[in-house]
Design an enzyme around this catalytic site. Structure first.
Site: not given
Length: 213
Positions: A97-98
């Site tokens: 994520v991210c």
């Protein structure tokens, strides 16, 4: 099914908690919160999360979830990327994520693969050898990456659909009542006004700059 949620200092809490709240409640899942030591890990806004195991102790996982956060210190430290090089070959799915995708890239997981990340870190991800996409969720083979922060929920629901089918994945979405209706339409850099983009880019400079010190 063993799911390893990676912890490191200055990670972003929602990057971890979003996927955990989707995947951690599914049947036959054993979540593991893995870090360098068993000491509580401080997230970027101060939340403390207690690991359940260490990188040294955990040498395999069915699914790996790597959250994002302030990327440069953890990239320089190398502890997370060293563990990812060891454990990724044992995993059925490796996800991020991210800015977690920059850790996957530094570990060689994204070599020749498409991936996404937070909009402010696209250049860094490209410099680490990934083919950068602006999509919110990207699947390339057995690797799934999500864009910034809240995209971790979308990433996890995508994986849930693959693992357990659409009906259960939709049920998990319903269970967390994930039906966003934000009051503003500025949730991506492509939609936000230049004024808003410049404001946030300025606020992020200390977190997302190698020369922040």
């Amino acid at each position: 099914m063993d799911i390893a949620f990676v912890l490191y200092p200055d990670m972003t809490a929602l990057d971890l908690i979003g996927p955990y709240d989707v995947l951690g409640h599914a049947p036959d899942v054993t979540p593991h919160f893995v870090a360098a030591t068993l000491d509580p890990v401080r997230c970027d806004a101060g939340l403390l999360i207690t690991p359940t195991t260490t990188f040294e102790s955990m040498d395999r996982a069915d699914v790996i979830v790597v959250p994002g956060g302030k990327p440069y210190d953890v990239l320089a430290d190398g502890t997370v990327t060293t563990w990812l090089r060891k454990v990724h070959p044992t995993a059925t799915w490796t996800t991020s994520v991210c800015t977690g995708s920059t850790l996957l890239a530094a570990a060689g997981v994204l070599e020749g693969k498409r991936a996404t990340t937070h909009w402010a870190m696209r250049d860094l991800l490209a410099s680490l050898g990934a083919e950068v996409s602006t999509d919110r969720v990207v699947r390339d083979g057995q690797v799934i990456t999500g864009a910034g922060v809240s995209a971790g929920i979308d990433m996890a629901l995508t994986l849930a659909g693959i693992l357990w089918g659409d009906t259960l994945a939709q049920g998990l979405q319903l269970a967390i009542e994930y039906d966003p209706e934000p009051p503003y339409d500025s949730g991506s850099v492509e939609k936000a006004s230049p004024e808003v983009v410049n404001l946030i880019r300025g606020l992020l400079v200390n977190d997302f700059s190698a020369d922040r010190n």
